[in-house]
Scaffold this motif. Structure first.
Motif, short mmCIF file in Angstrom:
data_model
loop_
_atom_site.label_atom_id
_atom_site.label_comp_id
_atom_site.label_asym_id
_atom_site.label_seq_id
_atom_site.Cartn_x
_atom_site.Cartn_y
_atom_site.Cartn_z
N LEU A 10 0.84 -1.20 0.00
CA LEU A 10 0.00 0.00 0.00
C LEU A 10 0.87 1.25 0.00
CD1 LEU A 10 -2.82 1.40 0.45
CD2 LEU A 10 -2.36 1.17 2.90
N HIS A 11 0.57 2.18 -0.88
CA HIS A 11 1.30 3.45 -0.97
C HIS A 11 0.39 4.59 -0.53
CE1 HIS A 11 4.69 2.00 -3.70
NE2 HIS A 11 3.84 0.97 -3.68
N LEU A 12 0.90 5.44 0.36
CA LEU A 12 0.24 6.68 0.75
C LEU A 12 1.15 7.84 0.37
CD1 LEU A 12 -0.99 5.83 4.38
CD2 LEU A 12 -2.22 5.49 2.23
N LYS A 13 0.60 8.88 -0.25
CA LYS A 13 1.42 10.01 -0.68
C LYS A 13 0.84 11.33 -0.22
CE LYS A 13 4.06 10.31 -4.10
NZ LYS A 13 4.73 10.52 -5.40
N VAL A 41 6.20 -1.60 7.61
CA VAL A 41 6.44 -0.43 6.76
C VAL A 41 7.81 -0.55 6.10
CG1 VAL A 41 6.48 2.10 6.69
CG2 VAL A 41 5.06 0.93 8.38
N ASP A 42 7.90 -0.15 4.85
CA ASP A 42 9.19 -0.11 4.14
C ASP A 42 9.37 1.30 3.59
OD1 ASP A 42 11.52 -0.67 2.89
OD2 ASP A 42 10.74 -2.19 1.52
N SER A 43 9.87 2.20 4.43
CA SER A 43 9.95 3.62 4.07
C SER A 43 11.02 4.31 4.90
CB SER A 43 8.60 4.33 4.28
OG SER A 43 7.64 3.85 3.38
N GLN A 44 11.28 5.57 4.57
CA GLN A 44 12.27 6.38 5.29
C GLN A 44 11.56 7.17 6.39
OE1 GLN A 44 14.47 4.37 3.62
NE2 GLN A 44 15.87 6.08 4.00
N LYS A 113 17.17 7.19 12.46
CA LYS A 113 17.61 6.38 11.33
C LYS A 113 17.19 4.92 11.49
CE LYS A 113 19.88 9.71 9.23
NZ LYS A 113 19.41 10.27 7.93
N ASN A 114 16.88 4.49 12.74
CA ASN A 114 16.42 3.12 12.95
C ASN A 114 15.14 2.82 12.18
OD1 ASN A 114 18.48 2.38 14.72
ND2 ASN A 114 17.35 3.06 16.52
N TRP A 115 14.39 3.87 11.84
CA TRP A 115 13.08 3.67 11.20
C TRP A 115 13.14 3.88 9.70
CZ3 TRP A 115 11.59 1.11 14.93
CH2 TRP A 115 11.82 1.52 16.25
N ASN A 116 14.34 3.92 9.15
CA ASN A 116 14.51 3.93 7.70
C ASN A 116 14.66 2.50 7.21
OD1 ASN A 116 14.42 6.71 7.67
ND2 ASN A 116 16.63 6.99 7.55
N GLY A 117 13.91 2.15 6.17
CA GLY A 117 13.91 0.78 5.70
C GLY A 117 12.73 0.01 6.28
N LEU A 118 12.91 -1.28 6.50
CA LEU A 118 11.83 -2.13 6.96
C LEU A 118 11.70 -2.04 8.48
CD1 LEU A 118 9.86 -4.18 5.61
CD2 LEU A 118 11.38 -5.98 6.44
N SER A 119 10.47 -1.76 8.94
CA SER A 119 10.20 -1.72 10.37
C SER A 119 8.76 -2.18 10.60
CB SER A 119 10.41 -0.32 10.96
OG SER A 119 9.52 0.62 10.38
N GLY A 197 5.94 13.45 -0.39
CA GLY A 197 6.27 12.43 0.60
C GLY A 197 5.54 11.14 0.29
N GLU A 198 6.14 10.01 0.66
CA GLU A 198 5.52 8.71 0.40
C GLU A 198 5.84 7.74 1.51
OE1 GLU A 198 4.86 5.65 -3.31
OE2 GLU A 198 6.80 6.66 -3.14
N VAL A 199 4.84 6.97 1.92
CA VAL A 199 5.02 5.89 2.88
C VAL A 199 4.47 4.62 2.24
CG1 VAL A 199 4.36 4.95 5.13
CG2 VAL A 199 4.91 7.38 4.90
N ILE A 200 5.22 3.52 2.35
CA ILE A 200 4.82 2.24 1.77
C ILE A 200 4.58 1.24 2.90
CG2 ILE A 200 5.45 0.35 0.22
CD1 ILE A 200 7.31 2.37 -1.20
#
Length: 209
Positions: A10-13, A41-44, A113-119, A197-200
């Motif tokens: 799912l993408h939110l922008k 979540v897989d986002s920055q 930075k811990n929440w960049n990538g897969l969390s 901005g985008e969150v996946i």
């Protein structure tokens, strides 16, 4: 602003459309209640624009007076402050009424930075307690948690001059939903740095208790 890609993610922008900035929010069609809510979540998330907020929360639009909207939140934001050191926040509403109820929220001291990538992020909602957990990866390494119980005092929520009944542990109502939103904070009309901005979200799950 909202779509699902060919992998089922799912993408939110938040983006500019015809000169105006537009945000995104979705909610569950089914009524939900006590249980385990989880997103992967897989986002920055640690590098979101300072004016943007990503939220994962429960909400009931029909029960402000009796249950203070049944609201429980996990949110990522710097709340408009570019140098804010904390981006992850947990809260159990009511959170404030002219002053903050300090026992009802926690802002993580972990490195953004811990929440960049897969969390992955979890809310465990019971009638006597609420627990929050945030992991690196899909429940691979626990980095943050917060626990709230019914030993805390009841609090009142205010909205446009009206007030809810006192609430300690929010209860689910007849219209309680899970929600995801991605939006621009406060009176800001755009992201601070002017970029989309985008969150996946890879997955959402709910297990009833």
């Amino acid at each position: 602003n909202v779509w699902v890609d060919w992998l089922g993610h799912l993408h939110l922008k938040v983006n500019e459309q015809d000169g105006k900035w537009s945000c995104a929010e979705i909610y569950s069609k089914e009524k939900l209640g006590y249980g385990r809510y989880k997103i992967v979540v897989d986002s920055q998330l640690g590098d979101l624009d300072p004016n943007l907020v990503f939220g994962f929360f429960t909400w009931n639009p029909e029960d402000f007076k009796s249950l203070a909207n049944s609201e429980i939140d996990i949110e990522f934001s710097r709340w408009g402050y570019p140098l804010a050191p904390r981006v992850l926040h947990y809260s159990v509403h009511p959170v404030s009424l002219q002053k903050l109820f300090l026992e009802r929220f926690q802002s993580s001291n972990s490195n953004p930075k811990n929440w960049n990538g897969l969390s992955s992020h979890i809310i465990e909602w019971r009638d006597t307690s609420i627990s929050f957990y945030s992991y690196r990866g899909d429940e691979e390494e626990l980095l943050e948690e917060f626990h709230f119980s019914n030993v805390n005092p009841p609090r009142v929520k205010g909205k446009q001059g009206e007030f809810s009944d006192p609430v300690t542990i929010p209860q689910p109502g007849d219209h309680t939903q899970a929600r995801l939103n991605f939006w621009i904070f406060g009176d800001n009309e755009s992201p601070l740095y002017g970029a989309d901005g985008e969150v996946i979200i890879r997955s959402f799950s709910y297990e009833a208790y």
